[in-house]
Design a protein around this motif. Structure first.
Motif, short mmCIF file in Angstrom:
data_model
loop_
_atom_site.label_atom_id
_atom_site.label_comp_id
_atom_site.label_asym_id
_atom_site.label_seq_id
_atom_site.Cartn_x
_atom_site.Cartn_y
_atom_site.Cartn_z
N ARG A 292 55.23 63.46 65.55
CA ARG A 292 54.89 63.90 64.20
C ARG A 292 54.21 65.26 64.17
N SER A 293 53.28 65.50 65.08
CA SER A 293 52.43 66.68 65.00
C SER A 293 52.71 67.66 66.13
N THR A 294 52.28 68.88 65.92
CA THR A 294 52.50 69.92 66.94
C THR A 294 51.45 69.82 68.05
N GLU A 295 51.70 70.54 69.12
CA GLU A 295 50.81 70.54 70.27
C GLU A 295 49.39 70.97 69.89
N ALA A 296 49.29 71.99 69.02
CA ALA A 296 47.97 72.51 68.63
C ALA A 296 47.15 71.44 67.92
N ILE A 297 47.79 70.69 67.02
CA ILE A 297 47.08 69.64 66.28
C ILE A 297 46.65 68.52 67.22
N LYS A 320 56.64 68.02 69.94
CA LYS A 320 56.81 69.34 69.33
C LYS A 320 55.83 70.33 69.99
N PRO A 321 56.31 71.37 70.67
CA PRO A 321 55.40 72.33 71.32
C PRO A 321 54.81 73.31 70.31
N GLY A 322 53.79 74.04 70.76
CA GLY A 322 53.24 75.14 69.97
C GLY A 322 52.54 74.68 68.71
#
Length: 388
Positions: A292-297, A320-322
């Motif tokens: 669901r969420s990106t790497e940063a989150i 999901k990267p980045g």
């Protein structure tokens, strides 16, 4: 003995799953705990596991119970299973209260319920509390009294046992008067042949404890049990689950203590934390891939969650990267907060229907609506009444 066959081969049920999901789906008999992080595909895992039991393990749909926390989630699970397996209409997919009510509709007379007994909703319950207060000549707000009754029944305790937790005067009533109201409320419910929402599980639990014949019948109907959001079960739901699971304990509990949010409804986080103690030999499966969420989150979320005092070890890994870095804005007040949100939405630009703003209390929506309207951003309040 073989149950109905799947409309898809069993291997197809496993092909779209990651390794952790696959291992959980392949689990057959005995207790299992699936520690499922946010966005890790837990519903998908449960649905595929139910389908696999039917397709490859010879389990009849009429032997499977899946408990969800909302009617909407139960409906979604039923619809997904109908598309995957034949005979899915015989599956027992429901909320805790719906499952308990179904049992009482069949066997309720054994615990003194009249055929066709009614269940009071929140409005009925509030109206009855008002009647009782009027009858006793007392002036008090029904809301706190209803909350007291609900909290006691969710914990499986008599309301008077909660008195030490209350101030000397609660809802404007002394403890003596409070007990009078509670006693008269219960008498009025019984006189009208009714249960309130909290009674449903209590009566079902009492029935299953007192009547071994009924317990055996229900256990045959719920030979394989799945419970979603196990971290949010309250003491009565916990006891109901353990009683149904019995010695065979073909129970798969799915949840995540890091997502426990219902302690105000008497949910007990220890139910999931102590699962392996309650069910010795239980297998534990961890769903840690987040879709669901990106790497940063996730990096930010993991750094916060690791500080939780009571948790089961788990680290979410991004698919999901980045992603944009997480930013923190410290607003001066509620008006500044609303301005910031509105300007961030403007910065993102249209279409605006891809943006949602979540707030904790209805009172906050007014400033948000004003800030959006003054900047020409169209907005609609969902699940409430707007001020504009």
């Amino acid at each position: 003995m073989q149950g109905p066959q799947s409309s898809h081969p069993g291997d197809e049920l496993l092909r779209s799953l990651n390794e952790a999901q696959r291992q959980a789906v392949l689990h057959f008999e005995g207790p299992a705990l699936v520690v499922a992080g946010a966005g890790s595909g837990k519903t998908r895992t449960v649905v595929h596991r139910v389908a696999y039991l039917i397709a490859k393990r010879g389990v009849f749909p009429s032997e499977i119970l899946a408990v969800t926390f909302t009617n909407k989630a139960a409906l979604e699970m039923r619809e997904r299973l109908k598309r995957m397996v034949k005979g899915a209409g015989e599956l027992w997919v429901s909320t805790f209260h719906s499952a308990a009510l179904r049992i009482l509709r069949v066997y309720g007379e054994r615990v003194g319920l009249k055929p066709g007994f009614v269940v009071y909703d929140e409005d009925d319950q509030t109206a009855l509390i008002k009647e009782v207060l009027k009858e006793l000549g007392l002036a008090a707000r029904p809301g706190p009294l209803k909350a007291l009754l609900d909290r006691a029944k969710n914990r499986g305790e008599a309301p008077e046992s909660l008195l030490p937790e209350l101030p000397e005067y609660y809802a404007g009533l002394s403890r003596g008067k409070l007990l009078d109201v509670v006693k008269r409320y219960e008498e009025a419910l019984r006189a009208q042949g009714a249960l309130d929402f909290g009674d449903i599980l209590l009566y079902a639990l009492r029935l299953l404890k007192e009547d071994q014949e009924v317990l055996k019948r229900v256990r045959r109907r719920a030979r394989f049990i799945h419970v979603d959001e196990y971290q949010d079960t309250n003491p009565v739901q916990y006891r109901f689950t353990r009683l149904l699971a019995g010695e065979e304990a073909n129970l798969m509990a799915v949840g995540d203590p890091d997502q426990g949010i219902y302690s105000f409804r008497a949910a007990d986080i220890k139910n999931i934390l102590e699962f392996t103690r309650d069910f010795p030999g239980a297998k534990v499966y961890r769903l840690e891939e987040n879709y669901r969420s990106t790497e940063a989150i996730l990096r930010f979320a993991n750094a916060l969650i690791v500080n939780n005092a009571l948790r089961l070890e788990k680290t979410l890994r991004p698919v999901k990267p980045g992603g944009e870095p997480v930013r923190l804005y410290r607003a001066r007040d509620a008006r500044d907060e609303a301005r910031f949100v509105a300007e961030e939405i403007l910065r993102l630009g249209p279409p605006f229907d891809r943006v949602a703003v979540l707030y904790r209390t209805n009172a906050q929506s007014r400033l948000l609506e004003q800030a959006l309207a003054s900047r020409g951003v169209p907005a609609r309040v969902v699940g409430g009444v707007g001020f504009s």
